[in-house]
Design an enzyme around this catalytic site. Structure first.
Site, short mmCIF file in Angstrom:
data_model
loop_
_atom_site.label_atom_id
_atom_site.label_comp_id
_atom_site.label_asym_id
_atom_site.label_seq_id
_atom_site.Cartn_x
_atom_site.Cartn_y
_atom_site.Cartn_z
N ASN A 10 7.21 -5.97 1.51
CA ASN A 10 6.81 -4.98 2.51
C ASN A 10 5.72 -5.62 3.36
O ASN A 10 4.59 -5.78 2.91
CB ASN A 10 6.28 -3.72 1.80
CG ASN A 10 5.70 -2.70 2.76
OD1 ASN A 10 5.96 -2.78 3.97
ND2 ASN A 10 4.94 -1.75 2.25
N TRP A 11 6.10 -6.01 4.58
CA TRP A 11 5.15 -6.76 5.42
C TRP A 11 4.08 -5.87 6.04
O TRP A 11 3.15 -6.38 6.65
CB TRP A 11 5.91 -7.47 6.53
CG TRP A 11 6.72 -8.64 6.07
CD1 TRP A 11 6.83 -9.14 4.80
CD2 TRP A 11 7.53 -9.49 6.90
NE1 TRP A 11 7.65 -10.23 4.78
CE2 TRP A 11 8.10 -10.47 6.06
CE3 TRP A 11 7.82 -9.51 8.25
CZ2 TRP A 11 8.95 -11.46 6.55
CZ3 TRP A 11 8.67 -10.50 8.74
CH2 TRP A 11 9.22 -11.46 7.90
N LYS A 12 4.29 -4.56 6.01
CA LYS A 12 3.36 -3.63 6.68
C LYS A 12 3.22 -4.06 8.15
O LYS A 12 4.19 -4.54 8.72
CB LYS A 12 2.02 -3.60 5.94
CG LYS A 12 2.25 -3.37 4.43
CD LYS A 12 1.04 -3.03 3.65
CE LYS A 12 1.44 -2.84 2.20
NZ LYS A 12 0.37 -2.35 1.37
N HIS A 95 5.90 5.83 1.42
CA HIS A 95 4.87 4.87 0.99
C HIS A 95 3.50 5.56 1.02
O HIS A 95 3.24 6.39 1.90
CB HIS A 95 4.88 3.66 1.93
CG HIS A 95 4.02 2.55 1.43
ND1 HIS A 95 2.65 2.56 1.58
CD2 HIS A 95 4.32 1.43 0.75
CE1 HIS A 95 2.15 1.46 1.01
NE2 HIS A 95 3.15 0.76 0.50
N GLU A 97 0.70 4.67 2.00
CA GLU A 97 -0.06 4.56 3.26
C GLU A 97 0.46 5.58 4.27
O GLU A 97 -0.30 6.09 5.08
CB GLU A 97 0.03 3.12 3.79
CG GLU A 97 -0.88 2.20 2.99
CD GLU A 97 -0.45 0.74 2.95
OE1 GLU A 97 0.41 0.32 3.75
OE2 GLU A 97 -0.98 0.02 2.08
N GLU A 167 4.67 3.25 -7.17
CA GLU A 167 3.55 2.52 -6.60
C GLU A 167 2.28 3.33 -6.82
O GLU A 167 1.93 4.18 -5.99
CB GLU A 167 3.77 2.32 -5.10
CG GLU A 167 4.95 1.43 -4.78
CD GLU A 167 4.66 0.56 -3.57
OE1 GLU A 167 4.72 -0.65 -3.71
OE2 GLU A 167 4.33 1.11 -2.52
N GLY A 173 -3.06 -2.80 -2.90
CA GLY A 173 -4.05 -3.54 -2.14
C GLY A 173 -5.42 -3.61 -2.79
O GLY A 173 -6.40 -4.03 -2.16
N SER A 213 -0.41 -4.54 -5.83
CA SER A 213 -1.16 -5.79 -6.09
C SER A 213 -0.36 -6.80 -6.90
O SER A 213 -0.94 -7.56 -7.69
CB SER A 213 -2.48 -5.47 -6.80
OG SER A 213 -3.30 -4.69 -5.96
N GLY A 234 3.53 -6.12 -1.42
CA GLY A 234 2.91 -6.04 -0.10
C GLY A 234 2.28 -7.38 0.27
O GLY A 234 2.95 -8.31 0.68
N GLY A 235 0.96 -7.48 0.07
CA GLY A 235 0.18 -8.66 0.47
C GLY A 235 0.81 -9.99 0.07
O GLY A 235 0.89 -10.91 0.89
P1 PGA Z 1 0.22 -4.67 -2.33
O1 PGA Z 1 1.08 -3.54 -1.59
O2 PGA Z 1 1.20 -5.55 -3.05
O3 PGA Z 1 -0.47 -5.39 -1.21
O4 PGA Z 1 -0.72 -3.96 -3.24
C1 PGA Z 1 2.20 -2.97 -2.20
C2 PGA Z 1 2.80 -1.96 -1.27
O5 PGA Z 1 2.05 -1.33 -0.53
O6 PGA Z 1 4.03 -1.77 -1.24
#
Ligand code: PGA
Length: 258
Positions: A10-12, A95, A97, A167, A173, A213, A234-235
């Protein structure tokens, strides 16, 4: 039962179209022998070039969000049909966020879920509890409600097409990762809920991913668990070499599992 295994990046809100195609070019040879399905949830503007670039490869391109309406006067929004035509095969819904920063409710996510299915986009439904909810012992209650409302009145054969992602909001994050024991316990709980909502056979076939994470080393502990069928990253997905390392570790570690 053997379930599909997924590694979803997930590149956001990162990467331009140019960066997206450069990334895929670097990634492809590195994952040639990897076992999980590799999905990339890219920014809207990268869907068309990335899916064109990834055509006839094992990489599947999708979106990170969509509106629940077919079309309409909704400035700045994007419809499922537009994503589909641009080359998206799946869409992440719910998600944390989106839930927290953009105030998406369970009801809104439910409508998006229905629309995604109508538009032939595979939904990756995210559920997860906050730290406060976890500390007050409400994890199961919160997850059940998120799941139940998303699937409300969705025909079972359609609900079956989804991928579910656990999640925990406290892990996204933050550098905190759920221990394999905690994650497995929650995944098993989610499978029981799916079983009650859709029947055991369908529940057994739905892949449940962990996210929060996640780094390459966590593959060894987490994906060996019985009910963890992949990861939503994500990251750590922003660097193709890191994503490829996760794919490789994943392949090694699940050889005997599935
Ligand atoms: P993260 O994000 O791996 O950076 O914690 C995961 C996500 O938001 O899907």
């Amino acid at each position: 039962m053997a379930r599909e295994l997924y590694l979803v990046g997930n590149w956001k809100m990162y990467k331009t179209s140019r960066e997206a195609t450069d990334y895929i070019q670097t990634l492809l040879p590195l994952i040639a022998k990897s076992k999980p399905n590799v999905f990339l949830a890219v920014p809207y503007t990268s869907i068309a070039p990335a899916s064109q670039f990834a055509k006839e490869t094992s990489v599947v391109i999708g979106a990170q969000n969509m509106n629940d309406a077919r079309e309409g006067a909704f400035t700045g929004e994007i419809a499922g049909l537009m994503l589909k035509e641009a080359g998206a095969s799946f869409v992440i819904l719910g998600h944390s966020e989106r839930r927290q920063i953009f105030h998406e409710t369970n009801e809104m996510i439910h409508k998006k879920f229905i629309r995604a299915l109508q538009d032939d986009l595979q939904p990756i439904l995210c559920v997860g509890e906050t730290l406060e909810e976890k500390d007050s012992g409400k994890t199961e209650e919160v997850l059940l409600e998120q799941l139940r409302s998303a699937l409300d009145r969705v025909p079972k054969e359609d609900a079956n097409k989804m991928i579910l992602a656990y999640e925990p909001v406290w892990a996204i994050g933050t550098g905190l990762v759920a221990t394999p024991k905690i994650a497995q316990k929650v995944h098993a709980f989610l499978r029981t809920c799916l079983s009650e909502l859709l029947g055991k056979r369908k529940a057994d076939a739905i892949s449940i991913l962990y996210g929060g994470s996640f780094k390459p080393d966590h593959v060894f502990e987490l994906v060996a668990e019985k009910d963890i069928d992949g990861v939503l990253v994500g990251g750590a997905s922003l660097d193709p070499k890191t994503l490829a390392l996760i794919a490789m570790n994943f392949s090694k570690n699940t050889q005997e599992k599935k």
